[in-house]
Design a protein around this motif. Structure first.
Motif, short mmCIF file in Angstrom:
data_model
loop_
_atom_site.label_atom_id
_atom_site.label_comp_id
_atom_site.label_asym_id
_atom_site.label_seq_id
_atom_site.Cartn_x
_atom_site.Cartn_y
_atom_site.Cartn_z
N ASN A 102 -5.42 20.71 -18.12
CA ASN A 102 -4.26 20.69 -17.23
C ASN A 102 -4.32 19.44 -16.35
OD1 ASN A 102 -6.31 21.36 -15.46
ND2 ASN A 102 -5.47 23.33 -14.87
N LEU A 103 -3.19 19.08 -15.79
CA LEU A 103 -3.13 17.88 -14.98
C LEU A 103 -3.84 18.10 -13.65
CD1 LEU A 103 -1.88 15.09 -15.50
CD2 LEU A 103 0.12 15.82 -14.19
N TYR A 104 -3.55 19.24 -13.02
CA TYR A 104 -4.19 19.64 -11.77
C TYR A 104 -4.43 21.15 -11.83
CZ TYR A 104 -2.98 15.11 -9.73
OH TYR A 104 -2.88 13.78 -9.48
N PRO A 105 -5.34 21.67 -11.00
CA PRO A 105 -5.52 23.12 -10.94
C PRO A 105 -4.21 23.82 -10.56
CG PRO A 105 -7.29 21.99 -9.77
CD PRO A 105 -6.27 20.95 -10.11
N HIS A 106 -3.97 24.97 -11.17
CA HIS A 106 -2.70 25.66 -10.93
C HIS A 106 -2.55 26.14 -9.49
CE1 HIS A 106 -1.80 25.40 -15.11
NE2 HIS A 106 -2.78 26.20 -15.49
N ASP A 126 -16.84 8.48 -20.74
CA ASP A 126 -16.83 7.68 -21.96
C ASP A 126 -15.58 7.97 -22.78
OD1 ASP A 126 -19.66 6.37 -22.08
OD2 ASP A 126 -20.03 8.46 -21.54
N SER A 127 -15.19 9.26 -22.80
CA SER A 127 -14.04 9.68 -23.59
C SER A 127 -13.29 10.79 -22.87
CB SER A 127 -14.48 10.20 -24.96
OG SER A 127 -15.27 9.24 -25.65
N VAL A 128 -11.98 10.82 -23.10
CA VAL A 128 -11.14 11.91 -22.60
C VAL A 128 -10.41 12.51 -23.79
CG1 VAL A 128 -9.25 12.58 -21.07
CG2 VAL A 128 -10.83 10.76 -20.38
N ILE A 129 -10.46 13.84 -23.89
CA ILE A 129 -9.75 14.56 -24.95
C ILE A 129 -8.51 15.20 -24.35
CG2 ILE A 129 -9.86 16.53 -26.54
CD1 ILE A 129 -12.89 16.02 -26.73
N VAL A 130 -7.38 15.07 -25.06
CA VAL A 130 -6.14 15.76 -24.68
C VAL A 130 -5.68 16.57 -25.88
CG1 VAL A 130 -5.45 14.04 -22.97
CG2 VAL A 130 -4.75 13.74 -25.36
N HIS A 131 -4.81 17.54 -25.62
CA HIS A 131 -4.38 18.44 -26.69
C HIS A 131 -3.04 18.07 -27.31
CE1 HIS A 131 -7.79 20.99 -26.24
NE2 HIS A 131 -7.45 21.48 -25.07
N PRO A 263 7.53 32.09 -19.24
CA PRO A 263 8.49 31.20 -18.56
C PRO A 263 7.83 30.28 -17.53
CG PRO A 263 8.56 33.35 -17.55
CD PRO A 263 7.52 33.44 -18.64
N PHE A 264 6.87 29.48 -17.98
CA PHE A 264 6.16 28.60 -17.07
C PHE A 264 7.11 27.71 -16.28
CE2 PHE A 264 3.25 29.15 -20.75
CZ PHE A 264 2.15 29.69 -20.09
N THR A 265 6.74 27.48 -15.04
CA THR A 265 7.44 26.47 -14.25
C THR A 265 6.69 25.15 -14.29
OG1 THR A 265 6.28 27.16 -12.23
CG2 THR A 265 8.41 28.20 -12.70
N ASP A 266 5.40 25.23 -14.63
CA ASP A 266 4.56 24.03 -14.75
C ASP A 266 3.41 24.36 -15.69
OD1 ASP A 266 3.45 21.42 -14.08
OD2 ASP A 266 1.95 22.53 -12.93
N ILE A 267 3.21 23.54 -16.72
CA ILE A 267 2.14 23.81 -17.68
C ILE A 267 1.87 22.54 -18.47
CG2 ILE A 267 3.60 24.52 -19.63
CD1 ILE A 267 0.32 26.23 -18.50
N LEU A 268 0.65 22.40 -18.93
CA LEU A 268 0.31 21.34 -19.87
C LEU A 268 -0.09 22.01 -21.18
CD1 LEU A 268 0.17 18.29 -20.17
CD2 LEU A 268 -2.25 18.39 -19.48
N THR A 269 -1.29 22.58 -21.22
CA THR A 269 -1.74 23.33 -22.40
C THR A 269 -1.68 24.82 -22.08
OG1 THR A 269 -3.27 21.53 -22.91
CG2 THR A 269 -3.63 23.62 -24.02
N SER A 270 -1.22 25.61 -23.03
CA SER A 270 -1.08 27.06 -22.77
C SER A 270 -1.96 27.88 -23.69
CB SER A 270 0.37 27.50 -22.94
OG SER A 270 0.46 28.91 -22.88
#
Length: 362
Positions: A102-106, A126-131, A263-270
């Motif tokens: 997630n971008l920031y803690p909920h 060294d590395s960042v993983i995103v989904h 019905p998220f109002t804010d989410i990155l990975t669910s």
């Protein structure tokens, strides 16, 4: 290769926490990787020095869990200790990886600290993983990291949750008529989950042949209040409350439902969407975050949350959709998100050359 995987405060478990870490760990162990839970104490100078020749990778996931505290001064000290530990580990030759779930803690109460820590991690890792690719772009825009970034999808939860109950059995246990159309919300009630908006929209639906089933995990006063108001708002809303749902209980709710509404109002990975689909339950979700890259029209309905009445219209559309055919397609889609392949790609990240880069704000 030995990996310390910093997950939740309680460690790594298939049945006592989010199963993501346990499933990834099992797949990495099958490839000969030593995979152990990391804790705050593992970032102390004493531990790092003593294990400089045995630990190869520190893999972080939810950084705030390593410094969050009701006392802001303690939280700040913890955040600085985290960054200090990361830099110390790198100086000893350990690799640092962060998966940005997630971008920031909920439920962040210290936004400035959360941002500072994330900037520190992205500048040191060294590395960042995103989904998903949307997350990659958010990482670049918010934390100025564009190199040494790897897109690896979130794996399925098929093996985490038993799925043997039939629809008829599930509905019988919950006292729901077989002819009723059931919308389900399952999960922790937080502000970003949009439960209040869901209740408001559901109340506008006509007829007595539909039901909103709230399987609410209550972890705060806010969640308790929302669940209580929902119970009183409409006789067609059935509320089940718990502080913890066992893995075998998930199927009871998902197999009773026609569709899971998130019905998220804010989410990155669910993880909630992954859970529903892994149990063969179609989902109704907003077209935000990684969700448009996860779902297809064959297994989900999406809506634009910026449009007035969009959620209500999506709830109405769900009743006209061929949801029965979505169930097998949902599980097939989840099988594509195989942990064996995800472990292989994660191992490539662990072994990738250290990037040479500078953070840049466009």
């Amino acid at each position: 290769m030995k990996v310390l995987f910093f997950w939740e405060p309680g460690g790594i478990s298939l049945d006592r926490s989010n199963p993501y870490a346990a499933l990834l760990g099992r797949a990495l162990l099958s490839r000969g990787i030593e995979f152990e839970a990391g804790f705050r104490s593992h970032l102390s100078p004493e531990f790092l020095e003593a294990n400089r020749n045995t630990v190869d990778v520190l893999h972080f996931n939810w950084p705030s869990g390593l410094y969050a505290d009701p006392d802001p001064r303690t939280a700040v000290a913890g955040g600085m200790a985290l960054l200090s530990g990361i830099n110390h580990a790198r100086s000893l030759g350990m690799r640092v990886v962060w998966t940005m779930h997630n971008l920031y803690p909920h439920d962040s109460a210290l936004y400035e600290l959360d941002r500072l820590v994330r900037l520190g991690i992205t500048s040191s890792a060294d590395s960042v993983i995103v989904h998903c690719e949307h997350a990659r772009e958010q990482l670049r825009r918010h934390f100025f990291r564009a190199q040494g970034v790897f897109t690896i999808p979130h794996g399925n939860f098929i093996d985490a949750y038993p799925n043997t109950l039939t629809r008829a059995e599930a509905r019988s246990r919950l006292g729901i008529d077989r002819r009723t159309f059931v919308y389900l919300f399952f999960g922790t009630v937080r502000a970003n989950k949009g439960v209040e908006k869901l209740v408001e929209a559901f109340r506008q639906l006509p007829g007595d042949d539909c039901l909103l089933l709230l399987a609410a995990r209550i972890a705060s006063e806010y969640g308790d209040a929302v669940a209580q108001r929902a119970r009183e708002a409409d006789p067609r809303i059935l509320v089940h409350r718990s502080s913890f749902y066992r893995n075998e209980e998930f199927q009871l709710f998902y197999n009773a439902a026609d569709i899971a509404v998130l019905p998220f109002t804010d989410i990155l990975t669910s993880g909630s969407a992954i859970t529903a689909l892994s149990l063969g339950c179609p989902v109704l979700v907003p077209a935000i975050g990684c969700l448009p890259e996860l779902v297809t029209p064959q297994i989900a309905l999406t809506y634009d949350p910026s449009q007035p009445q969009a959620l209500l219209q999506a709830l109405e559309a769900a009743r006209r959709h061929d949801l029965a055919s979505c169930r097998s397609l949902a599980i097939a889609r989840m099988r594509d998100l195989d942990w064996g392949d995800i472990a292989r790609r994660t191992l490539q990240v662990y072994r990738s050359p250290q990037p040479s880069f500078q953070l840049r704000a466009d």
